[in-house]
Design a protein around this motif. Structure first.
Motif, PDB file in Angstrom:
ATOM      1  N   VAL A  87       0.834  -1.176   0.019  1.00 31.13           N
ATOM      2  CA  VAL A  87       0.141  -0.090  -0.010  1.00 31.13           C
ATOM      3  C   VAL A  87       0.797   1.352   0.057  1.00 31.13           C
ATOM      4  CG1 VAL A  87      -1.722   1.241   1.269  1.00 31.13           C
ATOM      5  CG2 VAL A  87      -1.903  -1.143   1.146  1.00 31.13           C
ATOM      6  N   LEU A  88       0.472   2.251  -0.944  1.00 34.12           N
ATOM      7  CA  LEU A  88       1.100   3.623  -0.759  1.00 34.12           C
ATOM      8  C   LEU A  88       0.036   4.544  -0.233  1.00 34.12           C
ATOM      9  CD1 LEU A  88       2.847   6.091  -1.446  1.00 34.12           C
ATOM     10  CD2 LEU A  88       2.087   5.824  -3.914  1.00 34.12           C
ATOM     11  N   LYS A  89       0.403   5.010   0.968  1.00 34.10           N
ATOM     12  CA  LYS A  89      -0.762   5.774   1.527  1.00 34.10           C
ATOM     13  C   LYS A  89      -0.359   7.356   1.112  1.00 34.10           C
ATOM     14  CE  LYS A  89      -3.188   6.025   5.527  1.00 34.10           C
ATOM     15  NZ  LYS A  89      -4.548   6.023   4.757  1.00 34.10           N
ATOM     16  N   VAL A  90      -1.441   8.076   0.707  1.00 31.55           N
ATOM     17  CA  VAL A  90      -1.375   9.373   0.304  1.00 31.55           C
ATOM     18  C   VAL A  90      -2.378  10.112   1.057  1.00 31.55           C
ATOM     19  CG1 VAL A  90      -1.580  11.098  -1.548  1.00 31.55           C
ATOM     20  CG2 VAL A  90      -0.842   8.726  -2.104  1.00 31.55           C
ATOM     21  N   GLY A  91      -1.597  11.008   2.044  1.00 32.64           N
ATOM     22  CA  GLY A  91      -2.491  11.667   2.877  1.00 32.64           C
ATOM     23  C   GLY A  91      -3.151  10.599   3.762  1.00 32.64           C
ATOM     24  N   GLY A  92      -4.094  11.308   4.687  1.00 34.00           N
ATOM     25  CA  GLY A  92      -4.747  10.485   5.547  1.00 34.00           C
ATOM     26  C   GLY A  92      -3.938   9.925   7.014  1.00 34.00           C
ATOM     27  N   SER A  93      -4.547   9.056   7.651  1.00 34.81           N
ATOM     28  CA  SER A  93      -4.015   8.574   8.960  1.00 34.81           C
ATOM     29  C   SER A  93      -4.455   7.123   9.202  1.00 34.81           C
ATOM     30  CB  SER A  93      -4.126   9.574  10.026  1.00 34.81           C
ATOM     31  OG  SER A  93      -5.336   9.807  10.381  1.00 34.81           O
ATOM     32  N   VAL A  94      -5.322   6.577   8.861  1.00 36.23           N
ATOM     33  CA  VAL A  94      -5.937   5.335   8.819  1.00 36.23           C
ATOM     34  C   VAL A  94      -5.014   4.544   8.085  1.00 36.23           C
ATOM     35  CG1 VAL A  94      -7.785   3.774   9.098  1.00 36.23           C
ATOM     36  CG2 VAL A  94      -8.117   6.262   9.727  1.00 36.23           C
ATOM     37  N   GLY A  97      -3.945  -2.543   5.581  1.00 34.02           N
ATOM     38  CA  GLY A  97      -3.077  -3.332   4.632  1.00 34.02           C
ATOM     39  C   GLY A  97      -1.335  -2.933   4.977  1.00 34.02           C
ATOM     40  N   ASN A  98      -0.808  -3.585   4.106  1.00 35.92           N
ATOM     41  CA  ASN A  98       0.626  -3.360   4.322  1.00 35.92           C
ATOM     42  C   ASN A  98       1.544  -2.295   3.672  1.00 35.92           C
ATOM     43  OD1 ASN A  98       3.592  -3.858   4.677  1.00 35.92           O
ATOM     44  ND2 ASN A  98       3.760  -5.279   2.970  1.00 35.92           N
ATOM     45  N   VAL A  99       1.449  -0.854   4.689  1.00 39.24           N
ATOM     46  CA  VAL A  99       1.794   0.150   4.044  1.00 39.24           C
ATOM     47  C   VAL A  99       3.202   0.295   4.067  1.00 39.24           C
ATOM     48  CG1 VAL A  99       1.517   2.706   4.619  1.00 39.24           C
ATOM     49  CG2 VAL A  99      -0.535   1.400   5.323  1.00 39.24           C
ATOM     50  N   ALA A 100       3.447   0.221   2.703  1.00 38.10           N
ATOM     51  CA  ALA A 100       5.033   0.141   2.412  1.00 38.10           C
ATOM     52  C   ALA A 100       5.704   1.550   2.382  1.00 38.10           C
ATOM     53  CB  ALA A 100       5.315  -0.592   1.252  1.00 38.10           C
ATOM     54  N   GLU A 101       4.953   2.643   1.871  1.00 40.92           N
ATOM     55  CA  GLU A 101       5.316   3.859   1.568  1.00 40.92           C
ATOM     56  C   GLU A 101       4.205   4.967   1.867  1.00 40.92           C
ATOM     57  OE1 GLU A 101       8.339   4.905   0.709  1.00 40.92           O
ATOM     58  OE2 GLU A 101       9.312   2.726   0.386  1.00 40.92           O
ATOM     59  N   ARG A 102       4.703   6.161   2.398  1.00 38.45           N
ATOM     60  CA  ARG A 102       3.871   7.158   2.844  1.00 38.45           C
ATOM     61  C   ARG A 102       4.019   8.438   1.975  1.00 38.45           C
ATOM     62  NH1 ARG A 102       1.027   5.573   7.521  1.00 38.45           N
ATOM     63  NH2 ARG A 102       2.034   3.747   8.535  1.00 38.45           N
ATOM     64  N   LEU A 103       3.023   9.230   1.622  1.00 29.03           N
ATOM     65  CA  LEU A 103       3.289  10.567   1.109  1.00 29.03           C
ATOM     66  C   LEU A 103       2.215  11.547   1.651  1.00 29.03           C
ATOM     67  CD1 LEU A 103       4.479  12.007  -1.128  1.00 29.03           C
ATOM     68  CD2 LEU A 103       3.005  11.394  -2.626  1.00 29.03           C
ATOM     69  N   LYS A 104       2.896  12.374   2.296  1.00 29.76           N
ATOM     70  CA  LYS A 104       2.028  13.640   2.572  1.00 29.76           C
ATOM     71  C   LYS A 104       1.509  14.418   1.512  1.00 29.76           C
ATOM     72  CE  LYS A 104       4.005  13.966   7.257  1.00 29.76           C
ATOM     73  NZ  LYS A 104       4.784  14.712   8.364  1.00 29.76           N
ATOM     74  N   ILE A 111       5.339  19.602  -6.626  1.00 34.49           N
ATOM     75  CA  ILE A 111       6.232  19.025  -5.619  1.00 34.49           C
ATOM     76  C   ILE A 111       5.740  17.584  -5.426  1.00 34.49           C
ATOM     77  CG2 ILE A 111       7.043  18.864  -3.139  1.00 34.49           C
ATOM     78  CD1 ILE A 111       7.074  21.816  -3.243  1.00 34.49           C
ATOM     79  N   HIS A 112       4.283  17.529  -5.283  1.00 36.78           N
ATOM     80  CA  HIS A 112       3.587  16.356  -4.877  1.00 36.78           C
ATOM     81  C   HIS A 112       3.887  15.256  -6.115  1.00 36.78           C
ATOM     82  CE1 HIS A 112       0.310  13.397  -4.197  1.00 36.78           C
ATOM     83  NE2 HIS A 112       0.088  13.419  -5.538  1.00 36.78           N
ATOM     84  N   ARG A 113       3.948  15.690  -7.271  1.00 34.18           N
ATOM     85  CA  ARG A 113       4.090  14.936  -8.380  1.00 34.18           C
ATOM     86  C   ARG A 113       5.434  14.233  -8.243  1.00 34.18           C
ATOM     87  NH1 ARG A 113       3.931  17.698 -14.310  1.00 34.18           N
ATOM     88  NH2 ARG A 113       5.914  18.588 -13.253  1.00 34.18           N
ATOM     89  N   GLU A 114       6.261  14.794  -7.973  1.00 32.93           N
ATOM     90  CA  GLU A 114       7.650  14.384  -8.130  1.00 32.93           C
ATOM     91  C   GLU A 114       7.979  13.207  -6.958  1.00 32.93           C
ATOM     92  OE1 GLU A 114       9.751  14.517 -10.546  1.00 32.93           O
ATOM     93  OE2 GLU A 114       8.304  15.740 -11.290  1.00 32.93           O
ATOM     94  N   LYS A 115       7.433  13.602  -5.841  1.00 30.70           N
ATOM     95  CA  LYS A 115       7.390  12.766  -4.723  1.00 30.70           C
ATOM     96  C   LYS A 115       6.715  11.524  -4.931  1.00 30.70           C
ATOM     97  CE  LYS A 115       8.311  16.052  -1.146  1.00 30.70           C
ATOM     98  NZ  LYS A 115       7.691  16.824   0.069  1.00 30.70           N
ATOM     99  N   PHE A 116       5.493  11.619  -5.528  1.00 30.69           N
ATOM    100  CA  PHE A 116       4.720  10.507  -5.797  1.00 30.69           C
ATOM    101  C   PHE A 116       5.364   9.249  -6.818  1.00 30.69           C
ATOM    102  CE2 PHE A 116       1.557   8.232  -8.408  1.00 30.69           C
ATOM    103  CZ  PHE A 116       0.756   7.593  -7.386  1.00 30.69           C
TER     104      PHE A 116
END
Length: 226
Positions: A87-94, A97-104, A111-116
């Motif tokens: 799981v790639l989690k983009v925003g949120g806090s819940v 699943g197996n959250v392997a990466e996070r992106l605020k 900036i978001h585009r490059e980080k994603f």
């Protein structure tokens, strides 16, 4: 293809081609949880460990799906408990699943585009030995609502460019809430729907209707039964 009124979910996946894009449309009156759950289980059953599954969870949308499934006694977390599902989690806090990466969520879309892009490359790198990757995105419509019109144009253009110029065999499944989707301007819905090779709409928790199939036109109008 034999012309019948209904087909099975595994048959729908059988018709998916490399670098495919499937839009799954649903109304706020029909939660997509059971369909999402069946997609996951059918992919696991059909392909086993030969594929990787990446779930892009935007703004806790996977948490909403988990909440709704839990209410009817379905354990989504157990279904997602696999080294082959990340799981790639983009925003949120819940976390579900197996959250392997996070992106605020970044203040600037650029900036978001490059980080994603960086986060996705990290996840894809973990599935280099797989036959292909299925990327399932939930909450994309809600993320688009956070953007202003100019940023939304950039995002939808970037999405279309990604879908049509993939370097790897990534088969995208994007869930979209049509009650939010229809309010996204400028030209978001029409642009992405034109690009997608396949499009279905949830009729009820156990059936989806095929609205569009570029690869197999005879599928249009058929109903997928779970």
């Amino acid at each position: 293809m034999k012309k019948v009124g209904t087909i099975k979910l595994n048959d729908l996946f059988e018709f998916m081609v490399p670098k495919d894009t499937l839009l799954v449309k649903y109304s706020s009156y029909f939660h997509p949880g059971i369909v999402f759950y069946n997609f996951i289980n059918s992919l696991k059953e059909k392909y086993g460990g030969n594929i990787g599954i990446i779930i892009v969870d935007m703004l806790d949308n996977l948490g909403i799906i988990d909440y709704q499934l839990s209410a009817i006694g379905i354990n989504l977390r157990e279904a997602l408990n696999s080294d082959n599902i990340l799981v790639l989690k983009v925003g949120g806090s819940v976390d579900v699943g197996n959250v392997a990466e996070r992106l605020k969520i970044s203040a600037s879309y650029m900036i978001h585009r490059e980080k994603f892009k960086t986060k996705m490359e990290l996840l894809l790198g973990r599935f280099r030995n797989k036959n292909f990757v299925v990327q399932i995105t939930v909450g994309f419509d809600k993320f688009l609502m956070l953007l202003d019109d100019r940023e939304r144009v950039f995002q939808i253009h970037d999405t279309v460019r990604y879908l049509t110029m993939k370097l790897y065999d990534i088969r995208d499944i994007i869930f979209i809430n049509i009650d939010l989707w229809k309010h996204l301007t400028p030209y978001v819905a029409g642009y992405l729907e034109e690009t997608a090779l396949s499009m279905v709409e949830i009729v009820d928790p156990h059936h989806v209707k095929i609205l569009k199939s570029v690869v197999v036109p005879d599928l249009q109008g058929k109903v997928v039964e779970f």
